[in-house]
Write a protein that holds these residues in place. Structure first.
Motif, PDB file in Angstrom:
ATOM      1  N   ALA A 234      -7.543   1.119  -0.535  1.00  0.00           N
ATOM      2  CA  ALA A 234      -6.780   0.077  -1.812  1.00  0.00           C
ATOM      3  C   ALA A 234      -5.750  -0.403  -0.718  1.00  0.00           C
ATOM      4  CB  ALA A 234      -7.126   0.965  -2.591  1.00  0.00           C
ATOM      5  N   ILE A 235      -5.169  -0.772   0.226  1.00  0.00           N
ATOM      6  CA  ILE A 235      -4.095  -0.576   0.592  1.00  0.00           C
ATOM      7  C   ILE A 235      -4.636  -1.761   1.773  1.00  0.00           C
ATOM      8  CG2 ILE A 235      -1.821  -1.033   1.882  1.00  0.00           C
ATOM      9  CD1 ILE A 235      -1.852   2.170   1.330  1.00  0.00           C
ATOM     10  N   CYS A 236      -5.805  -1.558   2.655  1.00  0.00           N
ATOM     11  CA  CYS A 236      -6.306  -2.970   3.249  1.00  0.00           C
ATOM     12  C   CYS A 236      -7.104  -3.751   2.721  1.00  0.00           C
ATOM     13  CB  CYS A 236      -7.529  -1.840   4.089  1.00  0.00           C
ATOM     14  SG  CYS A 236      -6.504  -0.352   5.077  1.00  0.00           S
ATOM     15  N   VAL A 237      -8.018  -3.804   0.820  1.00  0.00           N
ATOM     16  CA  VAL A 237      -8.370  -4.494   0.899  1.00  0.00           C
ATOM     17  C   VAL A 237      -7.618  -5.604   0.602  1.00  0.00           C
ATOM     18  CG1 VAL A 237      -9.598  -5.596  -1.618  1.00  0.00           C
ATOM     19  CG2 VAL A 237     -10.503  -3.037   0.145  1.00  0.00           C
TER      20      VAL A 237
ATOM     21  N   LEU B   7      -6.133 -12.269   3.662  1.00  0.00           N
ATOM     22  CA  LEU B   7      -5.665 -13.077   4.543  1.00  0.00           C
ATOM     23  C   LEU B   7      -5.559 -14.282   4.820  1.00  0.00           C
ATOM     24  CD1 LEU B   7      -2.464 -10.843   5.583  1.00  0.00           C
ATOM     25  CD2 LEU B   7      -2.381 -12.735   3.345  1.00  0.00           C
ATOM     26  N   PHE B   8      -7.198 -13.393   5.345  1.00  0.00           N
ATOM     27  CA  PHE B   8      -8.604 -13.844   5.937  1.00  0.00           C
ATOM     28  C   PHE B   8      -8.707 -15.465   5.892  1.00  0.00           C
ATOM     29  CE2 PHE B   8      -8.715 -10.319   8.400  1.00  0.00           C
ATOM     30  CZ  PHE B   8      -9.339 -10.577   9.918  1.00  0.00           C
TER      31      PHE B   8
END
Length: 342
Positions: free
Chosen positions: A328-331, A336-337
Motif C-alpha cells: 500500500a505504501i509502494c503503489v 512518480l514515474f
C-alpha cells in the motif's frame, strides 16, 4: 538496432522458459539429488550466457557507418523509426540471442525452487526464513549488480581490439554488451563445481528430514508415504498440482508474486533506458545510477524483511498483513514515474 518490442521479446523469452519449465523441474528436481541439479543448472546457465555472447564473434565486427549529423532530417527520421533489420546476418544474430535466453532460462529454473527446497530440508524450521532470506538477497540485488557490470562494459567499445574515432556520447557508439555475459558464463560454470561435490544430504540434516516426513505423511496418502521411486513420483504429480491449485493461500500468494515480478522486470529492463532518456546521460552512467538506487533499495528491503520475520516471529496472517502494508505504501510511489521532463 533493436526496437523496444524486439528487446522486450528477447528478455521475455527467458521468463517464458522459466514459467514453462519450472513446474516440472522443481517437482522432479525436488525428488532427486538437489545439489547435483543445482550444479548442472549452473553449467546450463553458463552455456546459455556464452551462446548469448556468441554473435559478437560469429557475425563480424560492428560497422559504425555514418554519424547522425551526416543524415538529412528525413533520413534520420527513417533510421530512428525503423522497426527491424531484415538482413540474414542480423536475423541469425537475433536468433542466437533468443536461444541464449532460453538456455539461461532452463538453467535458472532450479535456482528459484530446488535451492530453497534444499534449504528447507537441511535447516531447522526455526531458522528457515533467515536462511531463505539470505539466499534471496543476492538474487534480488543481482540484477542491480548487473547494471554496474553493464555500465562498465558499455563504456568499452564493442570491438575493443580495434581503434575507433567514436566517443561514448556518440549516437553510433556501441559498448561491449557481450563482455558481461562472457564473465557470467565462465563464473557460472566454475560455480557448478562445488555444487556437484555436495552430498545429497548433509550429515546433521536427518532430524529435519524426519520432521518433514511426518508432515508429509499427514498430507499425502499413506500408501505413498515411504515411496520414492520414479513411478510413484509421476503418479503423485497430478495430485500435487491439484492441491496447489485448490489452495487459496498459495494461489493468491502466487498472483501477488507475479504482479511484483511484472513490475520488477519492467524496471530492470527499461529502468536504465528511462534514466538515460529523461536525464540525458550516457548508457554507462544510466546503469550506474539505476544500479545504485536499486542496490540501496534491495539491500535495505531484504535485510529489513529478514529482521522483522526473525525478531518479531511473524508467521502466516501477520506476514500477509505486513506485505499488504508495504504494498500500500509502494503503489502510490510508483506514480512518480509519470513525472517526466518535457
Amino acid at each position: 538496432r533493436f526496437t523496444s518490442t524486439a528487446a522486450a521479446l528477447m528478455t521475455s523469452s527467458f521468463d517464458f522458459t522459466v514459467v514453462l519449465s519450472i513446474v516440472f523441474i522443481s517437482y522432479f528436481g525436488g525428488k532427486s539429488h538437489k545439489p547435483r541439479w543445482l550444479g548442472i543448472s549452473f553449467i546450463i546457465l553458463g552455456i546459455g550466457a556464452l551462446v548469448f555472447a556468441s554473435p559478437q564473434f560469429l557475425f563480424g565486427r560492428y560497422e559504425a557507418g555514418s554519424t547522425v549529423s551526416e543524415f538529412s532530417n528525413e533520413e534520420c527520421n527513417e533510421v530512428l523509426n525503423a522497426t527491424s533489420d531484415c538482413s540474414p546476418a542480423n536475423s541469425a544474430a537475433y536468433a542466437f540471442l533468443i536461444i541464449g535466453q532460453i538456455i539461461m532460462g532452463i538453467g535458472s529454473a532450479p535456482l528459484y525452487t530446488v535451492a530453497t527446497a534444499y534449504l528447507d530440508e537441511i535447516v531447522h524450521p526455526k531458522y528457515v526464513s533467515l536462511h531463505v532470506g539470505a539466499y534471496l538477497l543476492p538474487t534480488i540485488i543481482g540484477p542491480v549488480i548487473g547494471f554496474g557490470l553493464a555500465s562498465g562494459s558499455l563504456s568499452v567499445y564493442v570491438d575493443p581490439w580495434i581503434d575507433t574515432h567514436l566517443e561514448e556520447g556518440d549516437p553510433l557508439w556501441v559498448g561491449a554488451w557481450w563482455l558481461g555475459y562472457i564473465i557470467i558464463g565462465v563464473l557460472s560454470i566454475l560455480f557448478s563445481i562445488p555444487f556437484l561435490m555436495y552430498p545429497k544430504w548433509l550429515p546433521d540434516s536427518y532430524l529435519v528430514r524426519e520432521e518433514r516426513a511426518k508432515e508429509m505423511a499427514k498430507i499425502y496418502p499413506q500408501k505413498y508415504a515411504n515411496e520414492d521411486n520414479l513411478t510413484i513420483i509421476v503418479k503423485l504429480f497430478p495430485l500435487q498440482i491439484k492441491r496447489l491449485l485448490m489452495n487459496p493461500s498459495f494461489m493468491f500468494g502466487s498472483f501477488a508474486l507475479a504482479v511484483i515480478f511484472l513490475v520488477k522486470e519492467g524496471v530492470v529492463t527499461f529502468g536504465p533506458k528511462y534514466v538515460e532518456v529523461q536525464f540525458g546521460v550516457t548508457a554507462s552512467v544510466a546503469g550506474i545510477i539505476a544500479g545504485g538506487i536499486g542496490i540501496t533499495a534491495a539491500v535495505f528491503g531484504v535485510l529489513t524483511g529478514i529482521a522483522l520475520l526473525y525478531l518479531a516471529k511473524l508467521k502466516g496472517r501477520k506476514v500477509v498483513v505486513l506485505f499488504f502494508i508495504v504494498s500500500a505504501i509502494c503503489v502510490p510511489g510508483s506514480t512518480l514515474f509519470l513525472i517526466n521532463c518535457s
